[in-house]
Design an enzyme around this catalytic site. Structure first.
Site, PDB file in Angstrom:
ATOM      1  N   GLU A 323     -35.366 -10.884 -33.458  1.00 30.91           N
ATOM      2  CA  GLU A 323     -35.717 -12.049 -33.624  1.00 30.91           C
ATOM      3  C   GLU A 323     -35.236 -12.583 -35.205  1.00 30.91           C
ATOM      4  OE1 GLU A 323     -39.376 -13.919 -32.402  1.00 30.91           O
ATOM      5  OE2 GLU A 323     -38.589 -15.920 -32.544  1.00 30.91           O
ATOM      6  N   PHE A 406     -39.240 -10.766 -20.963  1.00 30.70           N
ATOM      7  CA  PHE A 406     -38.934  -9.365 -20.391  1.00 30.70           C
ATOM      8  C   PHE A 406     -37.577  -9.521 -19.356  1.00 30.70           C
ATOM      9  CE2 PHE A 406     -41.128  -5.720 -21.786  1.00 30.70           C
ATOM     10  CZ  PHE A 406     -42.426  -6.324 -22.350  1.00 30.70           C
TER      11      PHE A 406
END
Lengths: 419, 431
Positions: A323, A406
Site C-alpha cells: 500500500e 483477500f
C-alpha cells in the site's frame, strides 16, 4: 450529475457501541484489542482480537446473530442522526446496501460438535442420522440467521426501506464496495436514500483459526494493545475484530427538502482487481494504484487535493508495504498524511471500510486526523507520512479511504467536506 | 433527471447446469413439461428428509481447470463458474485480444462455501472430549490439524470472481453479491450499471453455487422449504400441491459489453440487457404482500427498459415451488400485468434451488427463450393452480412467443426482490 451527501452515521466497534464513544477513544489513541473472551482460545496460536464490548440489546428478537445486531445498531444510530422519518418519503426509493460478512454459522466447528457427537459411529459421522439429529440438536435460528443476507434484511424491516436491498462480500473491501455501489445507485437515480455500510462478527473459532492458518494474524498475544501497528517495522499481522458501520447516503435535493443536516459529500468511488494471485497482493500494488486513481478521477480531484489517506493499513508485512508503494506511486513528491484506524480497532473485515469512512466524516467535522498508534519504528519499506501516535489538527477537505480484500479486490472512496 | 442510456449488449453466454452445458441441449431439456428428480449421487442421502436433488451428473473439474494444483484451492462453486465463464468468453469471439485489462471487470453472485464434509468430520470428531462434548482445548490440540490451511481462501465467496479476474487478467471493477437466491440477477444488474456509467467496457457477470452436500441438505431442510421424500420430493412451482423445492447447483456467466465497444471490435452481438430494478418486501417469507411499494420494482425494470408492459414477450419467474413464496410472485405478476396478457413461467423444477446461481440460471433460460421465440412450460406444474387464475401461466407444453423482451424476476428468502429485462437478437446477427 446528482450529488450524494452523508446525512447520518453510526458505528459499533471494539472501542464502544456508540459512534462518539468509539471516535473519542480513537482520538485519544486507545486500543480496543484484548484477549479473546467470546470463547476459550487458550490453546490457539492467536489469542487476541477486537471484540465489541458489553451486550447490545436485542429488541428485535433473541435469535438474531451478532452481525445483524451490529448492523441494526449502527443503522439505528445513523437514522436517528439523520432525523429520517421513512413514512414521509417514497420508501421504494429508500434502500439498504451492506457489505456483510458471516456471523456464527451452523457449520462452524463448535456448532457442529453436538450434531456430530449425536451421529458418531466410531471415527465417522453416520450420515443417515445427520438430518434427523439436526432437528433435536440444532436450533432453526442457527440456520437462518448466520447468513450474510440477514443484516440487510433486518435493517430494511426495522427502518421501512423497501427499495434496493443488496449484500456484497469482497472480503475486507466489502463495506467500502457497498458504499461505492450505493453512491452510484443514488447518483444514477435508482434510489434517493440508502443505508450503506457493513457488519461482521467473525471473532469465532472458525474465523480466528482460518486467518491464523493463513499467517495473517499478529501473534503478539502478551501485548494485545500494542499488536496492531500499521506501517511499523515490528508489525506481524492484523488483529481480527468485529463490528458494524452504517452511513445514510442521500441525494442532495432529497436531503435539503427535509432540512437534513449534511455532514459530508461522497465524491469518488474506484474499484479494481489485482488479477494476480488469490494468496498475495500484487507486489507493485497495481490494483491499489488503479482503484485510487479511479476514485480520484471519479471525484474530479488531483492527488494534491487530498488532505489525508485513510489507509487500509492492516499491520501485515505485505499489505502495508504494498500500500505504501501504491500511495507513493499516486502521490509522488506530495507527502500526504496517512493514517490507519486499524491501529486502534483492529480489522473489522467486512465492516472495516464503513467504520473508516465514518472516521473520515468525523475528521471533517472535528478538524482532526485520528492517529496511527503503536508506530514506534519506521519501516523503510513503508515510506509514507504516518500520522504517528497522536491525533493531528487539520482541516480535511477531501479524504481518500482505501480497502483491499483477500483475493485482490480493491476499493477506494473519496469523501469531502460539503460545500 | 437524465441519465446515461448507454446500451449494454450480451456477446457471450455459458452455463454449467443439470439440464446441460451446451445451450441447445440445456434449453431442449428445459422445454420439457416434466422434470424427473432422482436420488442424489454425490453422497449417500439415506435417512435425509429429502434425498433427491437437481444435480450435474457428469462434470469433470479438469475440463474447466487444467492444473490439478489450482483445483486444490477451488470448491465446486468456483470450478462450475470457471467452466461457464470459459464457454461465455469462447462465445465472445475476439474479446480477449480486443479488451483492455483495466476496462474488463467481473461481478458474480456467490456465497461463503462450507468446507468439505470429510474435513469437518475429521476436525470436529477429533475435538470431542471423553464425554462427547466439543472441547476448545481438544480442538486446539487435535482438531485444528485437520483444517486445510488455505480453507479461508477456498471458502470466501469473492474467490470465484478473483479467479476469473486472474484467468482473464481483468483488472476492472470486481464485486461479489452474497444475497442468497437473488445474488446472480443482482450481480448482472450491477454489472449492467457499471458499464452504463462508463466504469468498464466489458463485464463477466453471473452466479454459481452448489447445495449438493450433506450439510447444505440439512440447512435447506431446517430452513423449511425443501420438498420432503414423504411428500414426493418434487419441485412443483405454483402447483397447489407444491411441497417445497429441491437442492440444486449450477453456474451461468454472461459477457456484457457496451454496444459502442462491441461494435468497434466487430463483435457478434447475441442480445441486450434493457433494464433493471431492485426492491424489498418485508413479509415475503409469509407470502404477504400489500401491493405497494414492492410492486414498483418490477414496473421500474420495465420502465428502465423503456418498454410498456404489453411489449413484454414473457416473464421468467423464480417459482421456487414453496407456496408462500409462489403466492407472493403471482401477486406481484397480477399487480404488474393489471390485465395485460403476458405469458409467465418458471424453470425451477429443471434447475433446483441453486443458491447464488439460481437467478443467473433463470436469466440463461430467459435469454434462450427469447432467442428461440418460445416460452418453456413450468415443468411439474400439473395440478390445480387457482392462484394463477386470469394469468397466462405456461405449463405442460411450451408455446410460441412473438415478442422478444423477457422480464426475469427473483427474490431471496428475506424479502429482497430484483428484476431484469433482456432480449436476444436473432441468431448470427443483430436486428
Amino acid at each position: 450529475m446528482r450529488r450524494v451527501v452523508i446525512t447520518g452515521m453510526g458505528m459499533v466497534t471494539p472501542l464502544g457501541v456508540t459512534t462518539e464513544g468509539s471516535w473519542q477513544a480513537m482520538l485519544e489513541g486507545k486500543s480496543g484489542i484484548g484477549p479473546v473472551r467470546r470463547f476459550d482460545a487458550a490453546g490457539l496460536p492467536v489469542r487476541i482480537a477486537g471484540e465489541v464490548p458489553g451486550t447490545l440489546l436485542n429488541e428485535t428478537g433473541p435469535e438474531l446473530e451478532r452481525h445483524s445486531l451490529y448492523g441494526i445498531e449502527a443503522a439505528r444510530q445513523a437514522v436517528r442522526m439523520s432525523g429520517l422519518d421513512s413514512s414521509s418519503i417514497d420508501a421504494s426509493r429508500f434502500g439498504v446496501v451492506v457489505g456483510s460478512g458471516d456471523s456464527r454459522v451452523a457449520h462452524g466447528p463448535a456448532e457442529l460438535g453436538p450434531l456430530f457427537a449425536a451421529c458418531r459411529a466410531g471415527d465417522k459421522v453416520d450420515l443417515s442420522r445427520l438430518d434427523r439429529a439436526s432437528e433435536d440438536v440444532m436450533s432453526p435460528a442457527l440456520y437462518s440467521e448466520g447468513d450474510t443476507l440477514m443484516p440487510a434484511v433486518h435493517i430494511a424491516r426495522n427502518f421501512g426501506a423497501y427499495g434496493v436491498n443488496r449484500t456484497c462480500l469482497t472480503a475486507c473491501a466489502a463495506s467500502s464496495q457497498a458504499l461505492g455501489e450505493a453512491f452510484k445507485a443514488i447518483q444514477y437515480g435508482d434510489a434517493d436514500i440508502i443505508l450503506a455500510g457493513g457488519c461482521q462478527a467473525l471473532v469465532t473459532l472458525e474465523g480466528l483459526v482460518g486467518f491464523t492458518l493463513l499467517n495473517a494474524l499478529s501473534k503478539r498475544n502478551d501485548q494485545p494493545e500494542q499488536a496492531s501497528r500499521p506501517f511499523d517495522a515490528e508489525r506481524d499481522g492484523f488483529i481480527l475484530s468485529e463490528g458494524g458501520g452504517v452511513l445514510v447516503l442521500e441525494e442532495l435535493g432529497h436531503a435539503q427538502a427535509r432540512s437534513a443536516g449534511i455532514y459530508a459529500e461522497m465524491k469518488g468511488y474506484g474499484a479494481s482487481a489485482d488479477a494476480f494471485r488469490v494468496t498475495d497482493p500484487h507486489p507493485e500494488g497495481i490494483g491499489a494504484v488503479l482503484c485510487m486513481k479511479r476514485a480520484l478521477q471519479d471525484a474530479g480531484l488531483a492527488p494534491e487535493d487530498i488532505s489525508y489517506v485513510n489507509a487500509h493499513g492492516t499491520s501485515t508485512k505485505a499489505n502495508d508495504a504494498v500500500e505504501s508503494k501504491a500511495i507513493s506511486a499516486i502521490f509522488g513528491d506530495y507527502r500526504v498524511p496517512v493514517t490507519s484506524c486499524k491501529s486502534c480497532v483492529g480489522h473489522l473485515i467486512a465492516a472495516t471500510g464503513a467504520v473508516e469512512l465514518i472516521t473520515a466524516v468525523l475528521s471533517i467535522r472535528d478538524k482532526v486526523i485520528p492517529p496511527t498508534i503503536n508506530y514506534n519504528e519506521p519501516d523503510p519499506a513503508c515510506d509514507v507520512e504516518v500520522v504517528a501516535n497522536n491525533a493531528r489538527e487539520a482541516r480535511p477537505a477531501h479524504i481518500l479511504s482505501n480497502s483491499f480484500g483477500f483475493g485482490g479486490q480493491n476499493v477506494s472512496l473519496v469523501v469531502s467536506e460539503y460545500v | 433527471m437524465t441519465r446515461s442510456r448507454k446500451r449494454v449488449v450480451l456477446t457471450g453466454i455459458g452455463v454449467e447446469a443439470p439440464p446441460g452445458r451446451d445451450p441447445d441441449v440445456f434449453f431442449d431439456n428445459v422445454k420439457k413439461g416434466e422434470a424427473k428428480h432422482c436420488a442424489v449421487q454425490a453422497f449417500d442421502a439415506a435417512g435425509f428428509s429429502c434425498a433427491r436433488a437437481v444435480e450435474i451428473r457428469d462434470f469433470e473439474p479438469r475440463s474447466a481447470v487444467k492444473k490439478k494444483k489450482k483445483l486444490k484451492l477451488m470448491g465446486r462453486n468456483i470450478v462450475l463458474v470457471i467452466a461457464a465463464a470459459n464457454r461465455a468468453v469462447a462465445c465472445a469471439v475476439g474479446l480477449e485480444s480486443a479488451v483492455r485489462s483495466e476496462r474488463f471487470g467481473t461481478t458474480l453472485g456467490g456465497r461463503t462455501r462450507i468446507s468439505d464434509f470429510s474435513e469437518l468430520e475429521a476436525c470436529v470428531l477429533a475435538s470431542l472430549d471423553e464425554n462427547g462434548e466439543f472441547s476448545y482445548a481438544k480442538y486446539a490440540s487435535d482438531g485444528i490439524s485437520h483444517v486445510y490451511p488455505l480453507s479461508m481462501l477456498k471458502n470466501l465467496p469473492n474467490m470465484a470472481a478473483a479467479h476469473l479476474s486472474i484467468i482473464w487478467k481483468a483488472t476492472g471493477p470486481s464485486n461479489t453479491v452474497t444475497h442468497g437466491a437473488s445474488s446472480g440477477l443482482q450481480a448482472l444488474g450491477e454489472a449492467f450499471r457499471t458499464i452504463q456509467r462508463g466504469d468498464a467496457d466489458v463485464m463477466l457477470a453471473g452466479g454459481s453455487d452448489s447445495y449438493i452436500n450433506p450439510l447444505d441438505f440439512v440447512a435447506l431442510h431446517r430452513l423449511g422449504f425443501l420438498s420432503p421424500d414423504e411428500l414426493g420430493a418434487c419441485c412443483r412451482p405454483f402447483d397447489e400441491n407444491a411441497s417445497g423445492t429441491l437442492p440444486g447447483e449450477g453456474a451461468a456467466v454472461f459477457v456484457l459489453e457496451s454496444l459502442e465497444f462491441a461494435e468497434a471490435r466487430g463483435a457478434r452481438v447475441l442480445g441486450e440487457i434493457l433494464g433493471f430494478s431492485e426492491g424489498f418486501e418485508p413479509f415475503l417469507a409469509a407470502g404477504g404482500f400489500d401491493g405497494d411499494p414492492v410492486s414498483r420494482c418490477w414496473r421500474r425494470a420495465v420502465e428502465d427498459a423503456c418498454l410498456n408492459i404489453e411489449e413484454l414477450g414473457g416473464i421468467c419467474l423464480a417459482g421456487m415451488g414453496y407456496s408462500p413464496w409462489d403466492n407472493f410472485e403471482l401477486k406481484m405478476a397480477r399487480a404488474l400485468l393489471d390485465g395485460n396478457d403476458v405469458p409467465l413461467w418458471s424453470s425451477r423444477a429443471h434447475l433446483g434451488f441453486a443458491g447464488a446461481g439460481t437467478s443467473a440460471l433463470d436469466t440463461a433460460v430467459a435469454f434462450l427463450s427469447s432467442r428461440e421465440k418460445m416460452i418453456p412450460p413450468t415443468a411439474n406444474c400439473s395440478g390445480a393452480v387457482s392462484a394463477a387464475d386470469g394469468l397466462s401461466l405456461v405449463r405442460r407444453r411450451g408455446r410460441p412467443a412473438g415478442k422478444d423482451p423477457r422480464l426475469v424476476t427473483t427474490y431471496n428468502r428475506g424479502g429482497a426482490v430484483a428484476a431484469l429485462v433482456l432480449r436476444a437478437f436473432p441468431e448470427r446477427g443483430r436486428s
